[in-house]
Design a protein around this motif. Structure first.
Motif, PDB file in Angstrom:
ATOM      1  N   LEU A  49      29.522   2.310 -14.783  1.00  0.00           N
ATOM      2  CA  LEU A  49      30.604   2.135 -15.757  1.00  0.00           C
ATOM      3  C   LEU A  49      30.128   1.393 -16.989  1.00  0.00           C
ATOM      4  O   LEU A  49      30.447   1.775 -18.118  1.00  0.00           O
ATOM      5  N   ILE A  50      29.328   0.324 -16.776  1.00  0.00           N
ATOM      6  CA  ILE A  50      28.837  -0.431 -17.933  1.00  0.00           C
ATOM      7  C   ILE A  50      27.897   0.441 -18.753  1.00  0.00           C
ATOM      8  O   ILE A  50      27.957   0.468 -19.984  1.00  0.00           O
ATOM      9  N   PHE A  51      27.054   1.231 -18.047  1.00  0.00           N
ATOM     10  CA  PHE A  51      26.160   2.149 -18.763  1.00  0.00           C
ATOM     11  C   PHE A  51      26.971   3.125 -19.614  1.00  0.00           C
ATOM     12  O   PHE A  51      26.663   3.339 -20.788  1.00  0.00           O
ATOM     13  N   SER A  52      28.041   3.696 -19.027  1.00  0.00           N
ATOM     14  CA  SER A  52      28.786   4.691 -19.812  1.00  0.00           C
ATOM     15  C   SER A  52      29.548   4.026 -20.954  1.00  0.00           C
ATOM     16  O   SER A  52      29.668   4.622 -22.030  1.00  0.00           O
ATOM     17  N   ALA A  53      30.010   2.770 -20.742  1.00  0.00           N
ATOM     18  CA  ALA A  53      30.660   2.073 -21.860  1.00  0.00           C
ATOM     19  C   ALA A  53      29.677   1.903 -23.007  1.00  0.00           C
ATOM     20  O   ALA A  53      30.022   2.116 -24.181  1.00  0.00           O
ATOM     21  N   ILE A  54      28.413   1.545 -22.670  1.00  0.00           N
ATOM     22  CA  ILE A  54      27.406   1.364 -23.725  1.00  0.00           C
ATOM     23  C   ILE A  54      27.138   2.685 -24.433  1.00  0.00           C
ATOM     24  O   ILE A  54      27.003   2.744 -25.657  1.00  0.00           O
ATOM     25  N   VAL A  55      27.115   3.793 -23.648  1.00  0.00           N
ATOM     26  CA  VAL A  55      26.877   5.102 -24.261  1.00  0.00           C
ATOM     27  C   VAL A  55      28.000   5.440 -25.246  1.00  0.00           C
ATOM     28  O   VAL A  55      27.746   5.860 -26.380  1.00  0.00           O
TER      29      VAL A  55
END
Lengths: 250, 235
Positions: B202-208
């Motif tokens: 989730l954090i990765f996709s938020a950064i994306v």
């Protein structure tokens, strides 16, 4: 009539069986659901977002005085940076991700359980405060320097200026933006369905699973209810806006 | 937090990359279709025919006031049954992705129609008068004089809609999409379904999402400034 039963469930939520009620929380907060809950979350999170958004707007609009020393200049720059990045991050990620992060991170990282309705309000508050802070800033910019200066020469105190001069202008400038944010949040409460908060979209999915009525009727009713409430809000605000504009012109 | 284990390892890395590609594809398709739809709706809105005016204003108010989530649920879960009941023909299967693009485009087109209308209003009416004096036909005036300038005026707003479309693609998470068609939120959910780790994907996709919205806004600002300069010199 089964249709009226469905309408009632969509508006007031699915009836909770008494054995599912948890005695450690108030009962009404567990029974609330449907459209009722959507509107409730919208109103509560908007009210909670007000002070946060005001604080964020102050952080972003904080400018150092001309004769300030380097230390205070740097600290003000840092405050500006925090305000800007907080708002930009919240505006840059979709609501869906925000809701999922707020619902799943506390348990995975800290192993704490928080009632879903509080998390839902927290997520919507954060989301609203990021957008509201922009509206606050535009409202504060609308107050002209001449107005406050002339009020000062007339001998009004700072508090009187805030109440009688700044606040009416800020309110009139803010109202359209505030209304559009309120409607956006009301619409975006439908995202909470993915985490099982019993708002209207989730209730409709529960009804779909459990009743023989065609999906088209249930989901069509949901869409019409969202439309009715959203456009009623918009209508109310446009009436209010007209009356305020008339008063400001006089 | 163990990003190496749940994000940067196979097969999760490939899933998330696939998700990024699908996210951009959904955003691009939605933008294209909603601009086409929004243009036609704004044409109807500005025409002199009473029925088309009425229809377009109902369309715009309706789709601006309903959230995309129930709209998509209606399209995916209710439309096939409705189609069967009305026509007697079975609705084609595996249409979720098409219906997703349709729903998001319907939702965005209402906003785009309003944006385009405001742009056309922003062009001074003396421009059209000058064209008429020169003996140009109404369609030439629209195509060569009004719309090019209107587009330059509304370009920043359209760019905002592009970012909005990219963020809106995350709503696909509520739909039962095929594994290959899932965008990045769906893929994050898929990883969480296998590993119980929500935080890292989730954090990765938020950064994306953040990175792409920053990139797109920088590009839109850069092109928008150039276009604004052109409008200023042409006046």
């Amino acid at each position: 009539m089964i249709f009226f039963e469905i309408l009632k469930t969509l508006i007031f939520g699915y009836p909770v069986p008494p054995e599912f009620l948890n005695s450690s929380y108030p009962e009404w907060i567990q029974r609330i659901g449907g459209l009722h809950l959507s509107v409730w979350i919208t109103i509560v999170s908007l009210i909670l977002a007000f002070p946060i958004a005001f604080f964020l707007a102050q952080l972003k609009g904080w400018t150092p005085a001309k004769n300030a020393n380097i230390f205070s200049k740097i600290s003000i720059k840092i405050a500006n940076f925090f305000g800007y990045s907080f708002v930009e991050i919240l505006r840059g990620i979709p609501v869906m991700i925000l809701v999922l992060v707020i619902f799943f991170l506390p348990y995975q990282l800290l192993e704490i359980r928080i009632p879903a309705i509080l998390l839902a309000i927290f997520a919507m508050t954060l989301y609203a405060s990021a957008y509201l802070s922009e509206v606050f800033r535009s409202g504060e910019r609308a107050v002209k320097r001449e107005l406050t200066d002339s009020a000062l020469t007339l001998g009004l105190s700072k508090f009187q200026i805030l109440i009688h001069i700044k606040f009416p202008i800020i309110w009139a400038v803010m109202l359209p933006g505030l209304a559009s944010i309120a409607i956006t949040i009301f619409k975006d409460t439908s995202v909470l369905t993915v985490v099982g908060v019993a708002e209207m979209t989730f209730t409709s999915r529960q009804i779909i699973v459990s009743s023989p009525v065609s999906h088209a009727i249930i989901l069509g009713t949901v869409i019409i209810l969202y439309f009715v409430v959203g456009s009623l809000g918009a209508l109310m605000v446009s009436v209010l806006e007209k009356s305020i504009n008339q008063r400001m012109l006089v | 937090m163990n990003f190496a284990k749940y994000v940067f390892s196979q097969p999760y890395q490939n899933w998330l990359l696939n998700g990024i590609v699908m996210m951009l594809l959904i955003a691009a398709l939605t933008t294209i279709f909603s601009i086409i739809l929004g243009f036609s709706i704004s044409f109807l809105r500005m025409s002199k025919n009473k029925f088309s005016k009425w229809f377009s204003s109902v369309y715009i108010t309706f789709f601006r006031n309903i959230p995309p989530v129930p709209l998509l649920l209606f399209l995916v879960f209710a439309l096939p049954g409705l189609f069967k009941a009305l026509t007697g023909i079975n609705f084609p299967r595996d249409m979720e992705f098409t219906l997703l693009i349709t729903g998001l485009s319907l939702n965005t087109s209402a906003y785009i129609a309003e944006i385009i209308r405001s742009g056309v209003r922003g062009v001074p009416s003396s421009m059209g008068d000058a064209g008429r004096v020169l003996g140009l036909s109404p369609s030439t005036i629209n195509l060569k004089i009004i719309y090019p300038q209107a587009l330059r005026i509304v370009f920043p707003a359209l760019g905002t809609r592009l970012i909005h479309n990219m963020k809106n693609s995350s709503i696909a998470f509520v739909l039962p999409l095929a594994v290959g068609n899932m965008e990045i939120t769906g893929q994050a959910g898929r990883i969480a379904g296998q590993t119980f780790a929500w935080a890292e994907p989730l954090i990765f996709s938020a950064i994306v999402y953040l990175a792409f919205s920053l990139i797109i806004s920088v590009i839109v600002n850069f092109t928008g400034n150039k276009m604004q300069a052109k409008v200023m010199t042409s006046r």
